[in-house]
Design an enzyme around this catalytic site. Structure first.
Site, PDB file in Angstrom:
ATOM      1  N   GLN A   1      -3.169  -0.922   2.794  1.00 46.41           N
ATOM      2  CA  GLN A   1      -4.486  -0.411   3.191  1.00 46.41           C
ATOM      3  C   GLN A   1      -5.654  -0.760   2.270  1.00 46.41           C
ATOM      4  O   GLN A   1      -6.734  -1.121   2.734  1.00 46.41           O
ATOM      5  CB  GLN A   1      -4.418   1.124   3.347  1.00 46.41           C
ATOM      6  CG  GLN A   1      -5.697   1.708   3.885  1.00 46.41           C
ATOM      7  CD  GLN A   1      -5.719   3.221   4.038  1.00 46.41           C
ATOM      8  OE1 GLN A   1      -6.773   3.813   4.107  1.00 46.41           O
ATOM      9  NE2 GLN A   1      -4.574   3.862   4.102  1.00 46.41           N
ATOM     10  N   GLU A  25      -1.799   5.683  -1.922  1.00 44.24           N
ATOM     11  CA  GLU A  25      -2.943   6.583  -1.725  1.00 44.24           C
ATOM     12  C   GLU A  25      -2.878   7.912  -2.492  1.00 44.24           C
ATOM     13  O   GLU A  25      -3.727   8.223  -3.310  1.00 44.24           O
ATOM     14  CB  GLU A  25      -3.071   6.874  -0.218  1.00 44.24           C
ATOM     15  CG  GLU A  25      -4.055   7.965   0.153  1.00 44.24           C
ATOM     16  CD  GLU A  25      -5.499   7.562  -0.059  1.00 44.24           C
ATOM     17  OE1 GLU A  25      -5.869   6.454   0.320  1.00 44.24           O
ATOM     18  OE2 GLU A  25      -6.270   8.369  -0.601  1.00 44.24           O
ATOM     19  N   ASP A  85      -7.194   4.511  -1.118  1.00 44.64           N
ATOM     20  CA  ASP A  85      -7.056   3.171  -0.540  1.00 44.64           C
ATOM     21  C   ASP A  85      -8.399   2.636  -0.044  1.00 44.64           C
ATOM     22  O   ASP A  85      -8.934   1.669  -0.574  1.00 44.64           O
ATOM     23  CB  ASP A  85      -6.072   3.209   0.634  1.00 44.64           C
ATOM     24  CG  ASP A  85      -4.626   3.211   0.157  1.00 44.64           C
ATOM     25  OD1 ASP A  85      -4.372   2.719  -0.942  1.00 44.64           O
ATOM     26  OD2 ASP A  85      -3.770   3.700   0.895  1.00 44.64           O
ATOM     27  N   GLY A  95     -22.495  20.907  -4.259  1.00 47.11           N
ATOM     28  CA  GLY A  95     -23.842  20.741  -4.807  1.00 47.11           C
ATOM     29  C   GLY A  95     -24.483  22.063  -5.192  1.00 47.11           C
ATOM     30  O   GLY A  95     -23.799  23.076  -5.342  1.00 47.11           O
ATOM     31  N   GLY A  96     -25.780  22.046  -5.352  1.00 48.45           N
ATOM     32  CA  GLY A  96     -26.517  23.225  -5.816  1.00 48.45           C
ATOM     33  C   GLY A  96     -26.873  24.215  -4.714  1.00 48.45           C
ATOM     34  O   GLY A  96     -27.512  25.231  -4.981  1.00 48.45           O
TER      35      GLY A  96
HETATM   36  N1  CAO Z   1       5.351 -15.244   0.423  1.00 53.43           N
HETATM   37  C1  CAO Z   1       6.333 -14.946  -0.453  1.00 53.43           C
HETATM   38  N2  CAO Z   1       6.365 -13.810  -1.167  1.00 53.43           N
HETATM   39  C2  CAO Z   1       5.384 -12.922  -0.953  1.00 53.43           C
HETATM   40  C3  CAO Z   1       4.339 -13.159  -0.055  1.00 53.43           C
HETATM   41  C4  CAO Z   1       4.343 -14.390   0.654  1.00 53.43           C
HETATM   42  N3  CAO Z   1       3.394 -14.688   1.525  1.00 53.43           N
HETATM   43  N4  CAO Z   1       3.520 -12.098  -0.066  1.00 53.43           N
HETATM   44  C5  CAO Z   1       4.032 -11.223  -0.945  1.00 53.43           C
HETATM   45  N5  CAO Z   1       5.148 -11.707  -1.486  1.00 53.43           N
HETATM   46  C6  CAO Z   1       6.022 -11.077  -2.479  1.00 53.43           C
HETATM   47  C7  CAO Z   1       5.361 -10.837  -3.797  1.00 53.43           C
HETATM   48  O1  CAO Z   1       5.320 -12.006  -4.528  1.00 53.43           O
HETATM   49  C8  CAO Z   1       6.267  -9.770  -4.388  1.00 53.43           C
HETATM   50  O2  CAO Z   1       7.413 -10.395  -4.884  1.00 53.43           O
HETATM   51  P1  CAO Z   1       8.078 -10.070  -6.332  1.00 53.43           P
HETATM   52  O3  CAO Z   1       8.177  -8.569  -6.435  1.00 53.43           O
HETATM   53  O4  CAO Z   1       9.408 -10.727  -6.246  1.00 53.43           O
HETATM   54  O5  CAO Z   1       7.216 -10.631  -7.360  1.00 53.43           O
HETATM   55  C9  CAO Z   1       6.712  -9.008  -3.163  1.00 53.43           C
HETATM   56  O6  CAO Z   1       6.352  -9.800  -2.036  1.00 53.43           O
HETATM   57  C10 CAO Z   1       6.174  -7.625  -2.899  1.00 53.43           C
HETATM   58  O7  CAO Z   1       4.993  -7.341  -3.546  1.00 53.43           O
HETATM   59  P2  CAO Z   1       4.650  -5.836  -3.955  1.00 53.43           P
HETATM   60  O8  CAO Z   1       5.495  -5.441  -5.129  1.00 53.43           O
HETATM   61  O9  CAO Z   1       3.191  -5.780  -4.121  1.00 53.43           O
HETATM   62  O10 CAO Z   1       5.062  -4.985  -2.660  1.00 53.43           O
HETATM   63  P3  CAO Z   1       5.774  -3.559  -2.548  1.00 53.43           P
HETATM   64  O11 CAO Z   1       5.921  -3.317  -1.087  1.00 53.43           O
HETATM   65  O12 CAO Z   1       7.013  -3.453  -3.349  1.00 53.43           O
HETATM   66  O13 CAO Z   1       4.711  -2.535  -3.157  1.00 53.43           O
HETATM   67  C11 CAO Z   1       2.547  -1.461  -3.309  1.00 53.43           C
HETATM   68  C12 CAO Z   1       3.605  -2.114  -2.413  1.00 53.43           C
HETATM   69  C13 CAO Z   1       1.349  -1.141  -2.458  1.00 53.43           C
HETATM   70  C14 CAO Z   1       3.110  -0.178  -3.926  1.00 53.43           C
HETATM   71  C15 CAO Z   1       2.161  -2.458  -4.430  1.00 53.43           C
HETATM   72  O14 CAO Z   1       1.775  -3.672  -3.837  1.00 53.43           O
HETATM   73  C16 CAO Z   1       1.033  -1.968  -5.336  1.00 53.43           C
HETATM   74  O15 CAO Z   1       1.214  -1.103  -6.177  1.00 53.43           O
HETATM   75  N6  CAO Z   1      -0.165  -2.551  -5.161  1.00 53.43           N
HETATM   76  C17 CAO Z   1      -1.322  -2.255  -5.995  1.00 53.43           C
HETATM   77  C18 CAO Z   1      -1.915  -0.939  -5.644  1.00 53.43           C
HETATM   78  C19 CAO Z   1      -2.299  -0.854  -4.194  1.00 53.43           C
HETATM   79  O16 CAO Z   1      -3.012  -1.648  -3.643  1.00 53.43           O
HETATM   80  N7  CAO Z   1      -1.850   0.233  -3.582  1.00 53.43           N
HETATM   81  C20 CAO Z   1      -2.360   0.594  -2.276  1.00 53.43           C
HETATM   82  C21 CAO Z   1      -1.454   0.279  -1.200  1.00 53.43           C
HETATM   83  S1  CAO Z   1      -2.001   1.086   0.236  1.00 53.43           S
HETATM   84  O17 CAO Z   1      -1.478   2.641   0.070  1.00 53.43           O
END
Ligand code: CAO
Length: 415
Positions: free
Chosen positions: A17, A139, A168, A247-248
């Site tokens: 998001q 979030e 988000d 607010g106030g």
């Molecule tokens: N081709 C190949 N690999 C891909 C890719 C693509 N097109 N797109 C993503 N990937 C891979 C990434 O390289 C990563 O791989 P590794 O872990 O092996 O390095 C993997 O997909 C997943 O990435 P991620 O760790 O970001 O995803 P997740 O689902 O485990 O975590 C989230 C999700 C949101 C917790 C994490 O991305 C995060 O903390 N983001 C920053 C904060 C954020 O934006 N949070 C808000 C999310 S909305 O509530």
């Protein structure tokens, strides 16, 4: 008509998001947003909270309007080559992967900067530098760590998260602003730069009035507009303020006619000092205009609970919309508690383009929230979200790949 961001090309490497809200806004402002997704799966939200089997969820379709979707496995060498071609031809790369994921893909800032020194690299992370910088964040974690949860809810209850996605979407907004500033700076510096919007920081920015109150509390030991005053106790930290106004001008949520059966038959009522005599007249307490226990804002702070209880006796005789009409005649600030059903059906929000009906090829019609920012010279047309990889060929052809190249990439599993 050209759009505010016509000519700006965004490499959208976002998911879930926070990042997608940012790039959707940039798309609505006229940028060409190319969303890069993993072949076969795409953004995880395509499959989350599905209401129709096999069809992209509303979670995805409502966060990815006006974008083009390209599938690319960036962990395959050929896929990474395509990504690097995109990096060379785009103005901004936006990403919100977990900390370290970009580097693991071989996409450090130094590398990107070498490929395209004009590129702006914009990131959402859960936390800025410090003890939690390596953490994954969603979030509600941001709402808790940014000060929103500890200050939301009622004094006798636990911390509460809010329905507004301030962690988000709130961070996405901050990031979009940073990107626009960096694009502007680039017009005279000629250089790209890194833009970081940590979710904790964005939530705290939106909770700035509570840090204000923390300092007021430390100085004076009390917060007179909070429901804990005058009878309750204050501790060391800003307490939960229920529905008290931030607010106030004191305010509270009051029951209206029908509240026994309708969970949203309520109105927010603000006893603005400037219209206090009108408030007294409307509720039939003219004596309070001159009674020294009620006549000044300072005096009223000692009696907010009985004052709102008396006003509620009046609001309970009216529906929230009847009360609104009467109060608006007197310029008394107030607002109905609108349900999502009422908002979805609101003709004025439809007319302004903030609630929009969109046709989608696999789900049919659905409602979405359009661009809340209205530019007179850059109107927004809300277009449906792309299907997974819908624009892979189109975008790669624009980048200079031909049909044979596409076949090779497909056979390799890179697209
Ligand atoms: N081709 C190949 N690999 C891909 C890719 C693509 N097109 N797109 C993503 N990937 C891979 C990434 O390289 C990563 O791989 P590794 O872990 O092996 O390095 C993997 O997909 C997943 O990435 P991620 O760790 O970001 O995803 P997740 O689902 O485990 O975590 C989230 C999700 C949101 C917790 C994490 O991305 C995060 O903390 N983001 C920053 C904060 C954020 O934006 N949070 C808000 C999310 S909305 O509530």
């Amino acid at each position: 008509m050209s759009k505010a961001l016509s000519g700006v090309r965004i490499l959208d490497f976002t998911h879930v998001q926070s990042g997608p809200t940012c790039t959707q806004l940039l798309a609505w402002l006229g940028a060409d947003v190319i969303k890069v997704e993993r072949p076969g799966e795409g953004d995880a939200t395509r499959g989350q909270l599905r209401d129709i089997p096999g069809v992209d969820s509303l979670y995805f379709t409502m966060l990815n309007h006006n974008k083009r979707s390209v599938t690319l496995n960036t962990k395959k060498p050929k896929g990474k080559q395509v990504l690097e071609t995109l990096i060379k031809q785009c103005d901004v790369l936006v990403e919100n992967f977990a900390p370290g994921a970009m580097e693991r893909m071989g996409l450090s800032w130094e590398h990107i900067n070498k490929l395209n020194p004009r590129m702006i690299v914009a990131s959402v992370k859960g936390f800025g530098p410090g003890r939690y910088e390596d953490c994954k964040v969603y979030e509600n974690v941001a709402q808790c760590a940014g000060g929103a949860a500890s200050t939301t809810g009622f004094e006798d209850g636990p911390p509460v998260v809010t329905g507004a996605q301030i962690g988000d979407s709130g961070t996405g907004l901050h990031l979009a602003l940073g990107i626009l500033a960096a694009l502007y700076q680039r017009t005279h510096s000629g250089r790209g730069q890194k833009v970081l919007a940590p979710m904790q920081d964005a939530v705290l920015n939106l909770c700035r009035v509570k840090l204000r109150d923390q300092q007021r509390l430390e100085r004076t030991g009390s917060l007179h507009e909070y429901p804990q005053y005058p009878d309750g106790k204050f501790g060391e930290a800003v307490p939960r303020a229920g529905n008290a106004s931030g607010g106030g001008q004191p305010g509270w949520i009051l029951r209206c006619k029908g509240w026994e059966t309708d969970p949203n038959a309520y109105i927010y009522f603000i006893t603005q000092a400037a219209v206090w005599p009108s408030v007294c007249k409307v509720i039939g307490e003219e004596g309070w205009i001159t009674d020294e226990a009620y006549a000044t804002p300072q005096a009223r702070l000692l009696h907010l609970k009985p004052i709102f209880a008396r006003i509620e006796q009046w609001t309970m005789t009216k529906t929230k919309f009847e009360a609104m009409e009467i109060l608006n005649e007197y310029d008394i600030p107030c607002g109905p508690i609108l349900s999502m059903k009422e908002i979805a059906e609101d003709p004025w929000l439809r007319k302004s383009g903030t609630v929009v009906e969109v046709e989608h090829p696999t789900r049919g019609k659905h409602l979405t929230v359009g661009n809340p920012i209205k530019l007179s010279d850059s109107p927004t047309e809300v277009l449906r979200a792309p299907l997974l990889g819908e624009h892979t060929e189109e975008v790669l052809m624009e980048l200079g790949y031909d049909a044979h190249d596409l076949e090779v990439l497909r056979a390799d599993g890179a697209i």
